[in-house]
Structure formats: C-alpha cells, structure tokens
Design a protein around this motif. Structure first.
Motif, mmCIF file in Angstrom:
data_model
loop_
_atom_site.group_PDB
_atom_site.id
_atom_site.type_symbol
_atom_site.label_atom_id
_atom_site.label_comp_id
_atom_site.label_asym_id
_atom_site.label_seq_id
_atom_site.Cartn_x
_atom_site.Cartn_y
_atom_site.Cartn_z
ATOM 1 N N ALA A 132 -37.517 5.031 -31.329
ATOM 2 C CA ALA A 132 -38.020 4.900 -29.955
ATOM 3 C C ALA A 132 -39.513 5.194 -29.890
ATOM 4 C CB ALA A 132 -37.256 5.840 -29.030
ATOM 5 N N VAL A 133 -39.947 6.219 -30.626
ATOM 6 C CA VAL A 133 -41.376 6.564 -30.648
ATOM 7 C C VAL A 133 -42.182 5.417 -31.261
ATOM 8 C CG1 VAL A 133 -43.101 8.125 -31.659
ATOM 9 C CG2 VAL A 133 -41.011 9.066 -30.654
ATOM 10 N N ILE A 139 -45.946 -0.819 -27.978
ATOM 11 C CA ILE A 139 -46.236 -1.477 -26.695
ATOM 12 C C ILE A 139 -47.343 -0.747 -25.922
ATOM 13 C CG2 ILE A 139 -43.918 -2.452 -26.459
ATOM 14 C CD1 ILE A 139 -43.282 -0.211 -24.457
ATOM 15 N N SER A 140 -47.972 0.256 -26.561
ATOM 16 C CA SER A 140 -49.057 0.991 -25.899
ATOM 17 C C SER A 140 -50.335 0.151 -25.863
ATOM 18 C CB SER A 140 -49.324 2.320 -26.611
ATOM 19 O OG SER A 140 -49.821 2.092 -27.910
ATOM 20 N N GLN A 500 -43.557 12.536 -25.899
ATOM 21 C CA GLN A 500 -43.164 13.938 -25.752
ATOM 22 C C GLN A 500 -41.810 14.065 -25.052
ATOM 23 O OE1 GLN A 500 -44.520 16.740 -26.901
ATOM 24 N NE2 GLN A 500 -42.947 18.001 -25.903
ATOM 25 N N ALA A 501 -41.591 13.245 -23.999
ATOM 26 C CA ALA A 501 -40.310 13.276 -23.276
ATOM 27 C C ALA A 501 -39.157 12.868 -24.188
ATOM 28 C CB ALA A 501 -40.381 12.360 -22.056
ATOM 29 N N ILE A 502 -39.400 11.848 -25.020
ATOM 30 C CA ILE A 502 -38.355 11.380 -25.951
ATOM 31 C C ILE A 502 -38.020 12.471 -26.961
ATOM 32 C CG2 ILE A 502 -37.831 9.748 -27.818
ATOM 33 C CD1 ILE A 502 -39.666 7.718 -26.259
ATOM 34 N N ASN A 503 -39.060 13.041 -27.603
ATOM 35 C CA ASN A 503 -38.834 14.040 -28.652
ATOM 36 C C ASN A 503 -38.211 15.321 -28.113
ATOM 37 O OD1 ASN A 503 -39.823 12.465 -30.775
ATOM 38 N ND2 ASN A 503 -41.937 13.042 -30.353
ATOM 39 N N ALA A 504 -38.759 15.832 -26.995
ATOM 40 C CA ALA A 504 -38.250 17.096 -26.439
ATOM 41 C C ALA A 504 -36.832 16.919 -25.909
ATOM 42 C CB ALA A 504 -39.179 17.586 -25.325
ATOM 43 N N GLY A 505 -36.577 15.808 -25.212
ATOM 44 C CA GLY A 505 -35.242 15.549 -24.677
ATOM 45 C C GLY A 505 -34.207 15.410 -25.773
ATOM 46 N N THR A 506 -34.584 14.723 -26.862
ATOM 47 C CA THR A 506 -33.660 14.524 -27.984
ATOM 48 C C THR A 506 -33.327 15.843 -28.654
ATOM 49 O OG1 THR A 506 -34.637 12.346 -28.383
ATOM 50 C CG2 THR A 506 -33.291 13.277 -30.147
ATOM 51 N N GLU A 507 -34.365 16.645 -28.930
ATOM 52 C CA GLU A 507 -34.143 17.924 -29.607
ATOM 53 C C GLU A 507 -33.243 18.841 -28.792
ATOM 54 O OE1 GLU A 507 -34.861 18.860 -32.671
ATOM 55 O OE2 GLU A 507 -35.673 16.858 -33.000
#
Length: 539
Positions: A132-133, A139-140, A500-507
C-alpha cells in the motif's frame, strides 16, 4: 498433593481467553474508531467534550477528541496511540488513522470467524501495508518549495471543516509564510520545525484580524508603567530565579526589641535586593525576562536604570527567547556575565485591543515567528488554534518531503482497487488477509459520503468506475456530491499523512490480533474491568 488446585493469579484477577479475548479487543478498537468516524471530512460533525471540572471543548479534531476522552480499555488506548502518533508525525489525518485502524480490525474479525489464524492475518496485513505504501507513493505528486500556491492548497485542505472556513485563505497564507520563514537546509535535508512558531490567542475581534509577526510575542506587559516602552538594540537577560529578598530555608524566629533593630533589618533586606539589581545592571542588560517574581524595590531600581522588565514568564517562553536571541537561562544571579546576554533589534510593549503584550523583533540568533489569532470567543479561538496548528504541520511535512497526494478519498479508492488486484496474484491464505485489507480502505470514501448526506454505496460505485477508467485523482466533492478531480479542486494532502496512517493503523491492528489472552489484575472499586468491550467516555 495429587489433585490439589494450584493458584497462580491473585483473587479477583480475570482471564479472558482465545476467541472471547480477540472479540472483546476488536470490539473496543471499533468503538474508538466509531467515536470519531462522524467527524471525518469537511462536513463532519463536532463533538462537545466536558471534563470533570466542567471545562468544555468543542472540536472535530480526532486527536483532541481521543485525548480528552476518559478511556479505560487497554486496546482502545492502543487506537488512541495511533491517532497521537499521527498527530505528532504529520499534524493531520488523525481521524483517518483511527478509522482505518478500526476497519482493519473489523475486516480481520470476519476472517477470524471463518477460521483463519490470527498469525496468517497479521502476515497478510504487513505484506499488504508494504504494498500500500508503494502504491500511494507511486500516485504522489512532486511539489517544489517555491510553489506557494500548492502549499496554500495543502494548508486550505487541513483548515477546511474546522470552524475557520470563512477565513481559510487568509489563515493558509499566514501558515505558509510562517513555515517558510523557519524552514532551513541541514545536512539531513530540509527541516521545518513547527515548534519554532509561537501561537498567541486573543479572544475578541474577528478571525480576519489574525496576523503574523516576525519575532516573538509574549502575553506579558512591563512590570512597572514607568519603565521604557521600547528598547532598541536590546541586551536581553533571562532569569529563572526570582529578583527578591531570599527567605531562609528553615523556620526561624527573629526577636526585635526596638525600632532601631527593625530599621536595621529592613535596611539589610533592601541592601540585598540592591546588590541583586546592581549585578543585573553591571552585566550591561537593558531588558530582563524573569520566570519568577521581581520585588517592588527591584522594579524601582530597574525602572530608574531605564531597564525593560517582565516577570512570571512561562518556561517554554524563556526557552524560545534563549533560542532566538542567544541568551543563557541564568540560575544564579551571582553568575551573570555579559556573555550570557541575548540580543535583538527591538523589544517593545504594544497594546493589542486593550491587552498589553511584549514584542521581540530582529532576533539575532534564529528566526522567530509568532502568529496572533483572534476570534469572537475563547471557544472560537481554541478551535482556530487546532486548525492553524494542523495547517502548520502539514505545510511543514509537505515542504520537507516535497510530495503530496490528492484528497477527497481518491488515494483510498485507488489503494483498494490496486491492492485487490495484488491479492489475486498471491497464493495461500495471506491472499484473504490482503483482500480484506484492500476492502478496509473503502471506509474512508464511504464515511466522507455518509457524513455529507449522500448514499455511501452509490458514491463508492461511482468512484470505482472513474478509477477503473484510469482517473487516479478522482474523489468526492462533499459540497456538490459530484466525483471530480481532487487536484484541480485544490484538495491536497501530504504524502506522509497517508503512509503514516497506513503504517500506524496496520501495526496497531496486528498487535491487537496477536493477543489471545487478557489477564487483568483485580480491578479497583472505581475502575472498569479492562476485558469489557465498552469504554468509559467522560464527555
């Protein structure tokens, strides 16, 4: 001894095992996500939070809501940590991070009910998060540090929906200018430390009266009205000790039997204060900022010497003064030297709508920037501060990284579709976890539509249709309900807000999923049991 039970835990301890423990934990995580879900987006609702003292906070800022809520459940606290980390790292997207974490848990629960092992789900989630990252980075959009228009759009997006929309253009300009002033090139790249920007709040006047000051603004007046109002070429002394007669540390009793002895005692006290002020004068200082008190007699001597003095300053303000002017925070008046003084072009007292404040401009050591915010009431100004604080952080992050993405749910729709395709290319049970992870991203566009009064399923179908045609920046215009290009609609967010939202939410989700037993010590009489799924929210 055969057959005798062995007690390991103290009386009153509670153990929840296996599926029950996982179910309770997931329910707690979802409860936190649902608490802030209705605040997502420009049309999100506000929450009124009332603390035990009766103080009221009205906000739709996810981090503020979760910080103010009195949450007991340990798993719920982990989701709060996700929002707090998001706030510290990016400054915005806290609600998105909390909602995503809750949805990751919700989708994992569906797999657990089908018999998929938590370890398989955790492995699939980590794999999906990494992919996802990569996708969101692909697409940035690159922006340059000189592109103030793009930076203003980033600030605008952060401010929108936070109660200051009628003045968002002006506030966006202030934030971009403030961050640009404190940003600097270092060996590690471009750094913009938002803590160098001081925000002063003033209830009264309209939001449009807010302004930026190139210097430090302190909510303090001179200690004596006869002191000079303005000091040019300021030599600044910073003290964290009082300029007062020192009282003895131990209890002592002085017996005075005659008026002469009384006068001698008073003379000695005056002499000690005079010695302290002489040391200040001998240093060459013409401005004194003191964290503690300044004796009336000391004020008289300082005033006679033409020195500008302010007392009872906050420790954080003293630190800012030292950093900006090069002053040393003095702990002992006997140790003052000329080298300890800071310097600035001008220190003056200004009257801001009946409130006297101290301005320090032309700081010699480091650029100092202050923003003075005005608003009709204290609640308005507090809400305004949250909006400006978020805007400052996202502009700083955009400047540091030089990468942004379109908003309005467009990255989440693209992630959901691309991760769905990625899942179908995998073999093994991890494929199920990646597919559910992909589905979880749909909660963001669905919630945006729901909070704006539109049918979430219809809007999601329209969004997916546009993205399948290759329009990666298409998102939901919450005001018209149309699916439009978010870049052209000026809805832009920093790339780091998404990663950050993807990584923190996943962890957080993985950590919760890996818990299969909850062992809770005997609860106090006034404490909720940690294994309960509901939360004690003291609003």
């Amino acid at each position: 001894m055969a057959g005798q039970p062995i007690y390991i835990l103290a009386d009153g301890s509670q153990v929840t095992r296996g599926r029950d423990a996982q179910s309770n934990n997931i329910m707690a995580g979802k409860a936190v996500a649902n608490a802030v879900r209705t605040t997502l987006g420009p049309k999100g609702m506000d929450k009124m939070l009332v603390d035990s003292m009766g103080d009221v906070v009205i906000t739709n800022d996810g981090a503020t809501i979760l910080k103010e809520m009195d949450i007991e459940h340990p798993t719920a606290k982990m989701i709060v940590e996700v929002a707090k980390t998001q706030d510290d790292e990016v400054g915005d997207g806290t609600t998105t991070a909390a909602v995503l974490a809750g949805e990751f848990l919700s989708k994992a629960e569906e797999l657990l009910k089908k018999g998929v092992h938590p370890t398989i789900i955790a492995t699939g989630y980590r794999q999906a998060a990494k992919k996802a990252v990569e996708i969101v980075k692909s697409i940035s959009i690159d922006i340059s540090r000189d592109d103030t228009e793009a930076l203003k759009k980033v600030a605008n997006t952060a401010i929108t929906g936070k109660g200051a929309e009628s003045h968002k253009e002006m506030l966006a300009e202030l934030t971009v200018e403030a961050v640009s002033l404190i940003g600097e090139e270092t060996d590690d790249g471009y750094v913009a430390d938002v803590s160098d920007i001081k925000i002063e709040k003033q209830a009264g006047e309209s939001v449009g009266e807010s302004k930026l000051v190139k210097g430090l603004v302190l909510d303090k007046a001179r200690t004596h009205p006869n002191m000079p109002e303005k000091i040019e070429d300021a030599k600044i002394l910073v003290l964290s000790v009082p300029v007062e007669f020192k009282k003895t540390e131990m209890d002592a009793e002085i017996k005075i039997s005659s008026p002469d002895q009384m006068q001698m005692f008073l003379d000695q006290e005056e002499k000690m204060v005079k010695q302290m002020t002489d040391k200040i004068l001998n240093s060459g200082a013409n401005v004194v900022f003191c964290q503690k008190g300044i004796d009336d007699l000391a004020q008289y001597y300082l005033e006679k010497a033409g020195i500008y003095a302010a007392k009872r300053l906050k420790k954080s303000d003293l630190d800012r003064i030292c950093e900006a002017t090069g002053a040393t925070n003095i702990q002992d008046i006997d140790e003052i030297t000329a080298k300890d003084l800071g310097s600035a072009d001008l220190v003056e007292e200004r009257d801001i709508k009946g409130n006297k404040m101290t301005y320090i401009t032309g700081c010699r050591e480091k650029k100092a920037v202050s923003i003075i915010l005005h608003g009709g009431t204290q609640h308005v100004v507090d809400s305004l501060q949250h909006a400006v604080d978020d805007a400052l952080h996202v502009v700083a992050v955009a400047l540091e990284d030089g990468k942004v993405v379109a908003g309005g749910g467009s990255p989440e729709v693209e992630l959901s579709m691309r991760l769905g395709e990625y899942a179908s290319s995998l073999s093994g049970r991890e494929q199920l976890a990646v597919a559910k992870f992909a589905e979880a991203f749909e909660v963001i566009p669905e919630t945006l539509a729901e909070n704006s009064g539109y049918d979430p399923i219809n809007k999601l179908v329209e969004l997916r249709s546009k993205h399948e045609e290759g329009n990666k920046r298409m998102g939901l215009n919450v005001y018209t309900g149309e699916i439009v290009d978010m870049w052209e609609s000026n809805v832009i967010e920093p790339l780091r807000a998404k990663t950050q939202a993807i990584n923190a939410g996943t962890e957080a989700a993985v950590m919760v999923l890996r818990i299969d037993d909850v062992v809770a010590a005997s609860p106090h009489s006034n404490q909720a049991s940690p294994e309960m799924p509901d939360m004690d929210m003291d609003m």
